[in-house]
Motif scaffolding. Structure first.
Motif, PDB file in Angstrom:
ATOM      1  N   LYS A   1       3.278 -70.456 -17.485  1.00 43.75           N
ATOM      2  CA  LYS A   1       4.096 -71.317 -18.331  1.00 43.75           C
ATOM      3  C   LYS A   1       3.201 -71.738 -19.488  1.00 43.75           C
ATOM      4  CE  LYS A   1       7.001 -73.056 -14.653  1.00 43.75           C
ATOM      5  NZ  LYS A   1       7.411 -74.226 -13.875  1.00 43.75           N
ATOM      6  N   TRP A   2       3.513 -71.252 -20.687  1.00 39.03           N
ATOM      7  CA  TRP A   2       2.626 -71.419 -21.830  1.00 39.03           C
ATOM      8  C   TRP A   2       2.273 -72.879 -22.082  1.00 39.03           C
ATOM      9  CZ3 TRP A   2      -1.025 -69.124 -24.006  1.00 39.03           C
ATOM     10  CH2 TRP A   2      -1.490 -69.497 -25.261  1.00 39.03           C
ATOM     11  N   GLU A   3       3.236 -73.763 -21.949  1.00 37.93           N
ATOM     12  CA  GLU A   3       2.970 -75.174 -22.215  1.00 37.93           C
ATOM     13  C   GLU A   3       1.887 -75.716 -21.276  1.00 37.93           C
ATOM     14  OE1 GLU A   3       6.109 -73.930 -21.562  1.00 37.93           O
ATOM     15  OE2 GLU A   3       6.557 -73.713 -23.692  1.00 37.93           O
TER      16      GLU A   3
ATOM     17  N   ASP B   1      -3.960 -74.839 -22.974  1.00 38.79           N
ATOM     18  CA  ASP B   1      -5.304 -75.425 -23.079  1.00 38.79           C
ATOM     19  C   ASP B   1      -6.331 -74.639 -22.266  1.00 38.79           C
ATOM     20  OD1 ASP B   1      -4.300 -77.365 -24.756  1.00 38.79           O
ATOM     21  OD2 ASP B   1      -4.087 -78.870 -23.169  1.00 38.79           O
ATOM     22  N   THR B   2      -5.944 -74.171 -21.080  1.00 42.62           N
ATOM     23  CA  THR B   2      -6.847 -73.380 -20.242  1.00 42.62           C
ATOM     24  C   THR B   2      -7.200 -72.066 -20.929  1.00 42.62           C
ATOM     25  OG1 THR B   2      -5.863 -74.333 -18.254  1.00 42.62           O
ATOM     26  CG2 THR B   2      -7.113 -72.279 -17.979  1.00 42.62           C
ATOM     27  N   VAL B   3      -6.200 -71.409 -21.499  1.00 43.80           N
ATOM     28  CA  VAL B   3      -6.428 -70.133 -22.179  1.00 43.80           C
ATOM     29  C   VAL B   3      -7.328 -70.331 -23.395  1.00 43.80           C
ATOM     30  CG1 VAL B   3      -5.292 -68.296 -23.510  1.00 43.80           C
ATOM     31  CG2 VAL B   3      -4.287 -69.083 -21.353  1.00 43.80           C
ATOM     32  N   ILE B   4      -7.035 -71.316 -24.202  1.00 47.89           N
ATOM     33  CA  ILE B   4      -7.828 -71.550 -25.415  1.00 47.89           C
ATOM     34  C   ILE B   4      -9.274 -71.901 -25.060  1.00 47.89           C
ATOM     35  CG2 ILE B   4      -8.122 -73.126 -27.375  1.00 47.89           C
ATOM     36  CD1 ILE B   4      -5.031 -73.096 -27.628  1.00 47.89           C
ATOM     37  N   GLU B   5      -9.465 -72.742 -24.055  1.00 47.74           N
ATOM     38  CA  GLU B   5     -10.827 -73.102 -23.638  1.00 47.74           C
ATOM     39  C   GLU B   5     -11.592 -71.876 -23.147  1.00 47.74           C
ATOM     40  OE1 GLU B   5     -14.170 -75.126 -23.301  1.00 47.74           O
ATOM     41  OE2 GLU B   5     -12.338 -75.940 -24.163  1.00 47.74           O
ATOM     42  N   GLY B   6     -10.933 -71.021 -22.365  1.00 45.79           N
ATOM     43  CA  GLY B   6     -11.576 -69.795 -21.885  1.00 45.79           C
ATOM     44  C   GLY B   6     -11.951 -68.860 -23.017  1.00 45.79           C
ATOM     45  N   LEU B   7     -11.064 -68.721 -23.997  1.00 50.27           N
ATOM     46  CA  LEU B   7     -11.361 -67.859 -25.147  1.00 50.27           C
ATOM     47  C   LEU B   7     -12.508 -68.425 -25.979  1.00 50.27           C
ATOM     48  CD1 LEU B   7      -7.716 -66.960 -26.176  1.00 50.27           C
ATOM     49  CD2 LEU B   7      -9.458 -65.344 -25.361  1.00 50.27           C
TER      50      LEU B   7
ATOM     51  N   PHE C   1      -1.847 -62.535 -27.320  1.00 51.16           N
ATOM     52  CA  PHE C   1      -2.568 -61.750 -28.321  1.00 51.16           C
ATOM     53  C   PHE C   1      -2.878 -62.590 -29.560  1.00 51.16           C
ATOM     54  CE2 PHE C   1      -2.568 -59.079 -32.130  1.00 51.16           C
ATOM     55  CZ  PHE C   1      -3.651 -58.282 -31.846  1.00 51.16           C
ATOM     56  N   THR C   2      -1.874 -63.275 -30.088  1.00 49.54           N
ATOM     57  CA  THR C   2      -2.123 -64.061 -31.303  1.00 49.54           C
ATOM     58  C   THR C   2      -3.097 -65.203 -31.035  1.00 49.54           C
ATOM     59  OG1 THR C   2      -0.113 -65.364 -30.920  1.00 49.54           O
ATOM     60  CG2 THR C   2       0.075 -63.478 -32.397  1.00 49.54           C
ATOM     61  N   THR C   3      -3.023 -65.796 -29.858  1.00 47.54           N
ATOM     62  CA  THR C   3      -3.974 -66.855 -29.506  1.00 47.54           C
ATOM     63  C   THR C   3      -5.386 -66.291 -29.411  1.00 47.54           C
ATOM     64  OG1 THR C   3      -2.249 -68.059 -28.319  1.00 47.54           O
ATOM     65  CG2 THR C   3      -4.533 -68.640 -27.815  1.00 47.54           C
ATOM     66  N   ALA C   4      -5.537 -65.110 -28.787  1.00 42.96           N
ATOM     67  CA  ALA C   4      -6.853 -64.481 -28.667  1.00 42.96           C
ATOM     68  C   ALA C   4      -7.425 -64.157 -30.047  1.00 42.96           C
ATOM     69  CB  ALA C   4      -6.774 -63.223 -27.814  1.00 42.96           C
TER      70      ALA C   4
ATOM     71  N   LEU D   1     -10.840 -65.844 -31.342  1.00 43.62           N
ATOM     72  CA  LEU D   1     -11.998 -64.945 -31.424  1.00 43.62           C
ATOM     73  C   LEU D   1     -12.245 -64.424 -32.840  1.00 43.62           C
ATOM     74  CD1 LEU D   1     -11.457 -62.944 -28.116  1.00 43.62           C
ATOM     75  CD2 LEU D   1     -13.028 -64.848 -28.522  1.00 43.62           C
ATOM     76  N   ARG D   2     -11.484 -64.919 -33.809  1.00 41.69           N
ATOM     77  CA  ARG D   2     -11.640 -64.467 -35.199  1.00 41.69           C
ATOM     78  C   ARG D   2     -13.098 -64.618 -35.627  1.00 41.69           C
ATOM     79  NH1 ARG D   2      -7.826 -63.620 -38.749  1.00 41.69           N
ATOM     80  NH2 ARG D   2      -6.325 -64.909 -37.655  1.00 41.69           N
ATOM     81  N   GLY D   3     -13.646 -63.540 -36.188  1.00 39.58           N
ATOM     82  CA  GLY D   3     -15.025 -63.570 -36.660  1.00 39.58           C
ATOM     83  C   GLY D   3     -16.056 -63.236 -35.598  1.00 39.58           C
ATOM     84  N   THR D   4     -15.633 -63.063 -34.352  1.00 37.40           N
ATOM     85  CA  THR D   4     -16.594 -62.765 -33.290  1.00 37.40           C
ATOM     86  C   THR D   4     -16.418 -61.371 -32.700  1.00 37.40           C
ATOM     87  OG1 THR D   4     -15.216 -63.677 -31.519  1.00 37.40           O
ATOM     88  CG2 THR D   4     -16.690 -65.204 -32.640  1.00 37.40           C
TER      89      THR D   4
END
Length: 113
Positions: free
Chosen positions: A4-6, A10-16, A68-71, A75-78
């Motif tokens: 459930k994206w909502e 936060d977990t996904v963004i922190e991991g990335l 994909f768009t969140t990743a 990760l932009r620039g890395t």
């Protein structure tokens, strides 16, 4: 993840973000379709495509793009490159990890862009 994206955002963004300064070279694989192809899933996916004015796909499910768009944003620039890979198993086979571990062979075609 609870799927459930909502709740997972936060977990996904922190991991990335932790991956953005990972000290070794790595490959990050993301399966945008998110599931195995079945006729039922394909039908539902194409209903969504039609409702969004997208062209119908004959052999694929409509990609799920939030991950994909969140990743890409995190990760932009890395990362040096993004590869779009499509894998098609011949003979309508559905490989499994257990089958691979037992030495079962699968033939596949791969398209890399």
């Amino acid at each position: 993840c609870k799927r459930k994206w909502e709740e997972d955002r936060d977990t996904v963004i922190e991991g990335l973000k932790r991956l953005s300064d990972y000290p070794e070279y790595m490959w990050f694989l993301l399966y945008c379709e998110g599931t195995r192809f079945t006729e039922t899933k394909h039908r539902v996916s194409m209903e969504v495509a039609v409702s969004k004015g997208l062209p119908p796909l004959k052999y694929h499910l409509l990609p799920r793009t939030k991950g994909f768009t969140t990743a890409v944003q995190c990760l932009r620039g890395t990362v040096a490159a993004v590869y779009d890979v499509t894998l098609n198993f011949r003979g309508n086979k559905n490989p499994s990890l257990l089958g691979i571990l037992y030495g079962k062979k699968y033939e596949a075609d791969m398209c890399v862009r």
